[in-house]
Design a protein around this motif. Structure first.
Motif, PDB file in Angstrom:
ATOM      1  N   ALA A 118       0.827  -1.206   0.000  1.00 51.86           N
ATOM      2  CA  ALA A 118       0.000   0.000   0.000  1.00 51.86           C
ATOM      3  C   ALA A 118       0.863   1.259   0.000  1.00 51.86           C
ATOM      4  CB  ALA A 118      -0.928  -0.005   1.212  1.00 51.86           C
TER       5      ALA A 118
ATOM      6  N   LYS B  16       0.573   4.253  -2.626  1.00 45.91           N
ATOM      7  CA  LYS B  16       0.292   5.639  -2.262  1.00 45.91           C
ATOM      8  C   LYS B  16       1.384   6.585  -2.761  1.00 45.91           C
ATOM      9  CE  LYS B  16      -3.216   4.033   0.050  1.00 45.91           C
ATOM     10  NZ  LYS B  16      -4.576   4.089  -0.544  1.00 45.91           N
TER      11      LYS B  16
ATOM     12  N   ASN C  96      -3.770  12.409  14.549  1.00 46.86           N
ATOM     13  CA  ASN C  96      -4.595  12.344  13.339  1.00 46.86           C
ATOM     14  C   ASN C  96      -5.293  13.653  13.000  1.00 46.86           C
ATOM     15  OD1 ASN C  96      -3.983   9.750  12.557  1.00 46.86           O
ATOM     16  ND2 ASN C  96      -5.603   8.822  13.755  1.00 46.86           N
TER      17      ASN C  96
ATOM     18  N   GLU D 296      -5.641  11.670   0.321  1.00 48.93           N
ATOM     19  CA  GLU D 296      -5.901  10.321   0.848  1.00 48.93           C
ATOM     20  C   GLU D 296      -4.598   9.568   1.103  1.00 48.93           C
ATOM     21  OE1 GLU D 296      -6.428   6.183   1.132  1.00 48.93           O
ATOM     22  OE2 GLU D 296      -5.636   7.089  -0.700  1.00 48.93           O
ATOM     23  N   PRO D 297      -3.616   9.554   0.170  1.00 49.45           N
ATOM     24  CA  PRO D 297      -2.328   8.923   0.487  1.00 49.45           C
ATOM     25  C   PRO D 297      -1.592   9.606   1.633  1.00 49.45           C
ATOM     26  CG  PRO D 297      -2.551   9.195  -1.883  1.00 49.45           C
ATOM     27  CD  PRO D 297      -3.679   9.951  -1.252  1.00 49.45           C
TER      28      PRO D 297
ATOM     29  N   ARG E  18      -2.959  11.179   4.209  1.00 49.00           N
ATOM     30  CA  ARG E  18      -3.594  10.748   5.463  1.00 49.00           C
ATOM     31  C   ARG E  18      -3.146   9.340   5.827  1.00 49.00           C
ATOM     32  NH1 ARG E  18      -8.401  12.933   2.890  1.00 49.00           N
ATOM     33  NH2 ARG E  18      -8.835  15.015   3.690  1.00 49.00           N
ATOM     34  N   TRP E  19      -3.073   8.490   4.795  1.00 47.18           N
ATOM     35  CA  TRP E  19      -2.650   7.110   5.042  1.00 47.18           C
ATOM     36  C   TRP E  19      -1.193   7.084   5.504  1.00 47.18           C
ATOM     37  CZ3 TRP E  19       1.044   3.685   3.549  1.00 47.18           C
ATOM     38  CH2 TRP E  19       0.803   2.333   3.801  1.00 47.18           C
TER      39      TRP E  19
ATOM     40  N   HIS F  72      -0.163   7.506   9.155  1.00 51.89           N
ATOM     41  CA  HIS F  72      -0.150   6.318  10.023  1.00 51.89           C
ATOM     42  C   HIS F  72       1.040   5.414   9.719  1.00 51.89           C
ATOM     43  CE1 HIS F  72      -4.203   6.819  11.754  1.00 51.89           C
ATOM     44  NE2 HIS F  72      -4.494   7.376  10.595  1.00 51.89           N
TER      45      HIS F  72
END
Length: 736
Positions: A296, A300, A403, A447-448, A450-451, A454
């Protein structure tokens, strides 16, 4: 000789970076490189480590007459004064304790020391304490080197990983097609200019398409690009899962193989639960990362790069507003990076502790129930579990704070892009379709990101697992195999030539041990507990190597033999018999897997085990259960003797083989042992001296030395240590 260890408290109690040093008979302490204490060890009796509440201190005890004894003389005079050297927190207790032992050994015996960083419990680079059972610092380990090694270890599976990456690139290429087509629809179908041109009869679509047909064709193109992207995503997922599973299987086998070949000293530094976790859970963590998070992450990063290139190629001004928060997000991620390692280090320690408590409770369930301690053990496990839960909750709470910060920073970019992009549409600097494309691509970028916010959490976990795995793989053997090992026949002669050995170099257990055992002789080892009898056996088995002197077997240095060949010629019956889960037949055959059934039965008869085995409902196929709990202690012992008989060794070692048994069972085992020792070189340890009545000679071990050597009658006539042991045992038997 020089020894240095860190300490961390100043005389005022403030934290500092201190260093204790012993060199050339002088003890010194330094803070931040500046010497604050220095004293020659002439006239010093010993160093003492004293532990207070929450901290400790090191003191130097002086002799009453400093001029009476030169350095290295025995420290046997009373103290007159204690000199304060330094203070330290509880995290330094172990290292300062080892330092004290080493210096005190020199003060007592005047011997040069063999000091190794392995004796310490801290990282020499950053000063942090190692995790329990580890000798590698999680913070200082080279993470890039870890991944380079893992990539190299993947071998032929690297091609599959590359194919998965190519499929991921193609998937992302199809993914970015949709916003471009939607922009074309917005600018050429739904815009006011396009609609007016259509009403005026102008041909604005290729191939003479009508607006409805153009809408259908572009909708189909968007659906097709999505379907093709998902197809390549599926191929990538299947390929990387296959390669990840095979790679992890290889890694697990490598780690397990290394665990099997670790020395006893290395094994004893770690708990069984820790080693099990490294072989299973840590390798599974690597597998999950490769199959999921790693793939993943590639996806990303590729998507992020592709979208950024398209945005800047389309309109660099508007693209700048989209990427403004990216440096801020990366900065925040970097700030939390080291904090995460500390967090997951604590979580790993608590998890290992919980697993260790659980293993002890399950292994000792009979003892727990015998003492009615179920509630106490439930409370102990509950405390360990709650501690783990608190650490996990604290870590998750940390992420719940992180976050929103990363999301807000990314939302800032979207707001700036919509505001300034809207103004550019109103001023007709860009089209509404371009703004729509930028809005969709901003989502693709955010989106990447935010990913990836983590991702450090997952990366910290897998890095911890890789450090632990490679620590096992890289561990140098403390008992090295000979470069050209020999496989010469062994006649059973054993010779200890001035052997000195200590599990720590400055704490010798054996001192100048000389023993000669002729082929076929039986040597009995007697002495008080802790005298060094078991250590002699460990050296014969070459579980450890001597510090000084050598051991010859069959006229050759024991270090010249091949490991497997040496131990094939040595049979052992331990006091604590271990049986594997399986049948009695399998446990006996463990010593010689390719044995014929007739050999198994013969070994059982010689061990006086055949009669009780055939009386069982399933005979030799009876399952002994975990640790052999389905058999009595005497039955387990006889199975172990049969296992030793089957190997037909040249040298036999008996370590309290008849202890804690009833007289009838002991008699049967004694008969089996008498058959077993016939025509074999035997070394036997026994506290029950009557079991050594057939020994050719007895060696009395006292404080690591051979204090007395001779036959039973000769030693009794000397009326020394052995005589005292015999008389004490007779007195005990008379009282019984």
């Amino acid at each position: 000789m020089r020894i240095t260890v860190p300490y961390d408290l100043s005389p005022a109690g403030a934290y500092c970076r201190g260093e204790l040093r012993w060199e050339e008979g002088t003890l010194s302490a330094a803070v931040d490189g500046k010497t604050v204490f220095e004293h020659a060890l002439e006239g010093v009796a010993e160093l003492k480590q004293r532990t207070d509440i929450g901290c400790g201190r090191l003191e130097m005890c002086l002799r009453t007459d400093e001029s009476a004894d030169p350095p290295g003389a025995p420290a046997n005079l009373p103290e007159s004064e204690n000199v304060h050297v330094c203070r330290f927190s509880m995290s330094c207790v172990s290292d300062v304790g080892e330092f004290c032992k080493a210096v005190n050994h020199w003060l007592k015996d005047g011997e040069a020391l063999q000091w190794s960083e392995d004796e310490l419990h801290h990282c020499p680079l950053c000063g942090r304490n190692y995790l329990p059972g580890m000798s590698t610092c999680l913070f200082c380990a080279d993470k890039k080197q870890l991944w380079r090694r893992a990539w190299k270890m993947a071998g032929e599976y690297r091609a599959l990983i590359i194919i998965a990456g190519v499929c991921m690139v193609i998937c992302n290429a199809f993914q970015v097609v949709a916003p471009m087509l939607q922009r074309w629809l917005m600018d050429n179908v739904f815009s006011t200019e396009a609609l007016e041109a259509i009403r005026g009869g102008a041909a604005v679509f290729p191939y003479g398409w009508t607006p409805e047909r153009a809408l259908w064709m572009l909708g189909a193109a968007i659906a097709l690009s999505f379907a093709l992207g998902q197809a390549f995503l599926a191929v990538s997922s299947l390929t990387v899962r296959k390669s990840g599973s095979y790679f992890t299987d290889r890694l697990r086998c490598i780690v397990y193989d290394k665990v099997q070949n670790l020395s006893v000293a290395s094994m004893q530094r770690r708990t069984a639960g820790d080693l099990m976790k490294r072989v299973t859970q840590d390798t599974e963590m690597v597998k999950d990362f490769v199959n999921g998070m790693g793939r993943a992450a590639v996806e990303k990063l590729i998507l992020l790069t592709a979208v950024a290139v398209i945005l800047f190629a389309t309109n660099w001004k508007l693209a700048c507003f989209v990427v403004i928060p990216v440096p801020l997000t990366l900065f925040l991620m970097r700030q939390f990076w080291l904090r995460m390692y500390s967090m997951y280090e604590k979580q790993w320690v608590c998890s290992s502790r919980e697993r260790h408590v659980l293993r002890d409770i399950i292994k000792g369930i009979r003892v727990v129930k015998t003492f009615g301690a179920e509630e106490r053990e439930i409370e102990k496990f509950s405390a360990a579990s709650q501690n783990l839960a608190r650490v996990c909750t604290r870590n998750e709470r940390f992420w719940s704070y992180v976050n929103p910060l990363t999301r807000l920073s990314l939302l800032l970019g979207e707001m700036l892009m919509l505001f300034f992009g809207g103004r550019m549409v109103l001023h007709q600097e860009i089209s509404a379709g371009m703004l729509l494309q930028f809005t969709l691509f901003a989502g693709f970028m955010n989106e990447p990101l935010r990913w990836l916010a983590h991702f450090p959490q997952w990366l910290a976990e897998v890095n911890t697992s890789l450090v632990k795995l490679f620590e096992i793989i890289d561990e140098e053997p403390t008992i090295p195999q000979a470069e050209n090992p020999v496989f010469d026949p062994i006649d059973g002669a054993v010779c200890f030539d001035s052997v000195q050995f200590g599990y720590k170099a400055y704490e010798p257990v054996l001192k100048d041990v000389c023993l000669d055992i002729a082929p076929g002789e039986m040597l009995g080892l007697v002495g008080h507990s802790g005298a060094g009898k078991t250590t002699i056996i460990n050296l014969v088995l070459r579980l450890y190597d001597t510090d000084i002197g050598r051991i010859n077997i069959g006229g050759r240095d024991i270090r010249d033999y091949d490991y497997a060949w040496l131990r094939e010629n040595i049979g052992v019956v331990f006091q604590e018999t271990f049986l594997f889960s399986g049948s009695i037949y399998d446990n006996i055959a463990y010593a010689k897997p390719k044995s014929e059934p007739a050999e198994i039965f013969r070994a059982a008869r010689l061990a006086n085990a055949h009669e009780f085995i055939i009386a069982l409902p399933d005979g030799y196929n009876t399952v002994v259960g975990e640790d052999g709990h389905n058999l009595s202690g005497g039955e387990r012992q006889r199975v172990a003797i049969a296992r030793a008989v089957l190997r037909d060794p040249k040298i036999l070692i008996l370590d309290e083989a008849t202890s804690a048994l009833d007289p009838e069972t002991e008699s049967k085992i004694q008969q089996a042992l008498e058959r077993l020792v016939k025509d074999r070189t035997t070394i036997a340890i026994a506290h029950r001296l009557s079991t050594l009545r057939h020994a050719s000679k007895l060696a009395v071990i006292d404080k690591g030395r051979v204090a007395e050597l001779g036959t039973h009658r000769e030693l009794l006539e000397k009326k020394g240590i052995y005589y005292g042991l015999v008389m004490a045992q007779r007195q005990m038997n008379t009282k019984a």
